[in-house]
Design an enzyme around this catalytic site. Sequence first.
Site, PDB file in Angstrom:
ATOM      1  N   ASP A  18       2.208  -7.823  -0.573  1.00  0.00           N
ATOM      2  CA  ASP A  18       2.754  -6.510  -0.321  1.00  0.00           C
ATOM      3  C   ASP A  18       2.951  -5.861  -1.685  1.00  0.00           C
ATOM      4  O   ASP A  18       3.044  -6.549  -2.703  1.00  0.00           O
ATOM      5  CB  ASP A  18       4.080  -6.635   0.433  1.00  0.00           C
ATOM      6  CG  ASP A  18       4.727  -5.295   0.699  1.00  0.00           C
ATOM      7  OD1 ASP A  18       3.991  -4.344   1.045  1.00  0.00           O
ATOM      8  OD2 ASP A  18       5.943  -5.179   0.546  1.00  0.00           O
ATOM      9  N   MET A  19       3.015  -4.534  -1.715  1.00  0.00           N
ATOM     10  CA  MET A  19       3.146  -3.833  -2.988  1.00  0.00           C
ATOM     11  C   MET A  19       4.589  -3.433  -3.293  1.00  0.00           C
ATOM     12  O   MET A  19       5.190  -3.875  -4.267  1.00  0.00           O
ATOM     13  CB  MET A  19       2.269  -2.573  -2.949  1.00  0.00           C
ATOM     14  CG  MET A  19       2.316  -1.753  -4.225  1.00  0.00           C
ATOM     15  SD  MET A  19       1.396  -2.552  -5.537  1.00  0.00           S
ATOM     16  CE  MET A  19       2.191  -1.806  -6.954  1.00  0.00           C
ATOM     17  N   ASP A  20       5.130  -2.585  -2.425  1.00  0.00           N
ATOM     18  CA  ASP A  20       6.429  -1.976  -2.683  1.00  0.00           C
ATOM     19  C   ASP A  20       7.561  -2.985  -2.516  1.00  0.00           C
ATOM     20  O   ASP A  20       7.732  -3.578  -1.458  1.00  0.00           O
ATOM     21  CB  ASP A  20       6.643  -0.791  -1.744  1.00  0.00           C
ATOM     22  CG  ASP A  20       5.521   0.236  -1.872  1.00  0.00           C
ATOM     23  OD1 ASP A  20       5.158   0.558  -3.018  1.00  0.00           O
ATOM     24  OD2 ASP A  20       5.000   0.683  -0.842  1.00  0.00           O
ATOM     25  N   ASP A 175       8.601  -8.565   1.272  1.00  0.00           N
ATOM     26  CA  ASP A 175      10.016  -8.331   0.986  1.00  0.00           C
ATOM     27  C   ASP A 175      10.771  -7.746   2.164  1.00  0.00           C
ATOM     28  O   ASP A 175      11.989  -7.578   2.093  1.00  0.00           O
ATOM     29  CB  ASP A 175      10.174  -7.391  -0.210  1.00  0.00           C
ATOM     30  CG  ASP A 175       9.859  -5.941   0.158  1.00  0.00           C
ATOM     31  OD1 ASP A 175       8.804  -5.705   0.787  1.00  0.00           O
ATOM     32  OD2 ASP A 175      10.659  -5.050  -0.177  1.00  0.00           O
TER      33      ASP A 175
END
Length: 232
Positions: A18-20, A175
């Site tokens: 995941d990025m954010d 997250d």
Amino acid sequence: MTEHAAPVPGAVTAVLWDMDGVLADTETVLFEAEQIAFAAYGVDLTPEFKRRFIGRGGHEVIAAMVEALGIDADVEDLARRKLDAYAGRLAFLEGFPQTAAMVRAFHAAEVPQAVASGSPAAAIRAALHLIGLDRLLTTVVSADEVAAGKPAPDVFLEAARRLGVEPAQCLVVEDAVPGVLAARAAGMHCVAIPSVTDPLDPRFEQADLLIRGGMDAVDPDATVRWALGEAR
């Protein structure tokens, strides 16, 4: 490790990020961009309201926020305003050294990696460049490119397809609860590094490895050893 760490059956041969909130500390910048976008419609977004939508991205999250607010707003216009505001604030973006170290360790071990995020592809690539991981993470999938965003599994399944890896061989690093649920729906394994730990959503327990203290509690070497030793 003191975290919940269930053994992972089978072999993990790829890592999907995941990025954010995982690779980059984008949540603050994204929230500020959303505040700017919604202000054009006379809405003052609050952190408490935004918390309900953590883990969701793309046009879907904007549409959900518009519905929850009960306002008459153009989702496409809001998305453009958000992206423009985000681009203007990228100079403030920082990466997480813990996950950056993990990306480099997996790269050194020749484990294929991809980013699967709810953000637009252009925003993902811009963030990766700014935090110095663009040369290691070249496969990028945005939720805007698939039928449905998280908690649907589409973005992770597409990332696995592009890497040429079976879903059951993928390890997702997330997250937020929608991402954990999406990983499970895709038939993948998951490491959860919660961005919100107080209170800790009990659904995080579905992850194979739950780092209860969030990013500050991540031990990159131990986590990579767990993934490469227990999962391969």
